[in-house]
Design an enzyme around this catalytic site. Structure first.
Site, PDB file in Angstrom:
ATOM      1  CG  HIS A  62      27.495 -19.889 -77.290  1.00 29.04           C
ATOM      2  ND1 HIS A  62      27.706 -19.073 -76.216  1.00 29.04           N
ATOM      3  CD2 HIS A  62      27.491 -19.081 -78.387  1.00 29.04           C
ATOM      4  CE1 HIS A  62      27.812 -17.821 -76.629  1.00 29.04           C
ATOM      5  NE2 HIS A  62      27.684 -17.799 -77.933  1.00 29.04           N
ATOM      6  CE  LYS A  71      27.329 -25.079 -72.499  1.00 30.10           C
ATOM      7  NZ  LYS A  71      27.070 -23.922 -73.364  1.00 30.10           N
ATOM      8  CE1 TYR A 131      29.094 -22.279 -69.386  1.00 29.59           C
ATOM      9  CE2 TYR A 131      28.297 -20.243 -68.425  1.00 29.59           C
ATOM     10  CZ  TYR A 131      29.076 -20.907 -69.345  1.00 29.59           C
ATOM     11  OH  TYR A 131      29.835 -20.194 -70.240  1.00 29.59           O
ATOM     12  CG  ASP A 168      26.905 -14.795 -79.328  1.00 35.30           C
ATOM     13  OD1 ASP A 168      27.506 -15.857 -79.602  1.00 35.30           O
ATOM     14  OD2 ASP A 168      26.631 -14.459 -78.166  1.00 35.30           O
TER      15      ASP A 168
END
Length: 181
Positions: A62, A71, A131, A168
């Site tokens: 992603h 991140k 995250y 996905d």
């Protein structure tokens, strides 16, 4: 904290100082001043995310093409194989990936700057993944690269097919994806 450059120099492995004894442990998981001093990355984090996934779940790869997110990722329960892919066309490392096991036990964190795609595979019975991001989630800007794109040749260490979300399952190959210059 100890900071280690990965094979992709902008992707950093963060090893916090963990203080433990027979009662348990304590560590500072994030300190903005210490992070900036140790990494040279001085950016605000605007959003924290927390996911829980079962063994064999693969999330990724992603990224957001607009409102690109850096991140800072870690695992608080279980373990994952965490993957970062350089998707900046102008980078000498374009299309290269770095993988690292993150676990509650090793307390390692990974800094993945904007311009990289990110994904992970759950290795334990389940994993809780946290995250911090440098920009807000923007659904219209979200993109996904196929986790098994032969051009990337990521070694996920899989012995069976992973569990994927619908999103996905339809990720694009790197050659067809919207990328960073």
């Amino acid at each position: 904290m100890k900071v280690i450059k990965s094979e992709l120099p902008e992707v950093l492995v963060i090893e916090p100082k963990v203080f433990g004894d027979e009662r348990g442990f304590f560590y500072e998981s994030f300190n903005a001043q210490a992070f900036a001093e140790a990494t040279g990355v001085n950016t605000p984090f605007v959003q924290d995310n927390h996911s829980r996934s079962q063994k064999g779940v693969l999330r990724g790869l992603h990224y957001q093409i607009e409102n690109a997110q850096g991140k800072l990722v870690r695992v608080t329960a279980g373990s994952v194989l965490d993957i970062a892919v350089d998707i900046r066309r102008s980078s000498p490392n374009f299309g290269k990936w770095f993988g690292l096991e993150l676990s509650a036990e090793n307390a390692k964190q990974l800094w993945i700057p904007p311009g990289f795609a990110h994904g992970f595979l759950v290795l334990s019975d389940y994993a809780e993944f946290l995250y911090k991001t440098t920009d807000y989630y923007t659904p219209s800007a979200e993109r996904c690269i196929r986790w098994n794109d032969p051009e990337l040749a990521i070694d996920w260490g899989l012995t069976e097919e992973p569990r994927l979300s619908a999103k996905d399952q339809v990720g694009k190959p790197l050659a067809d994806a919207d990328l960073f210059e």
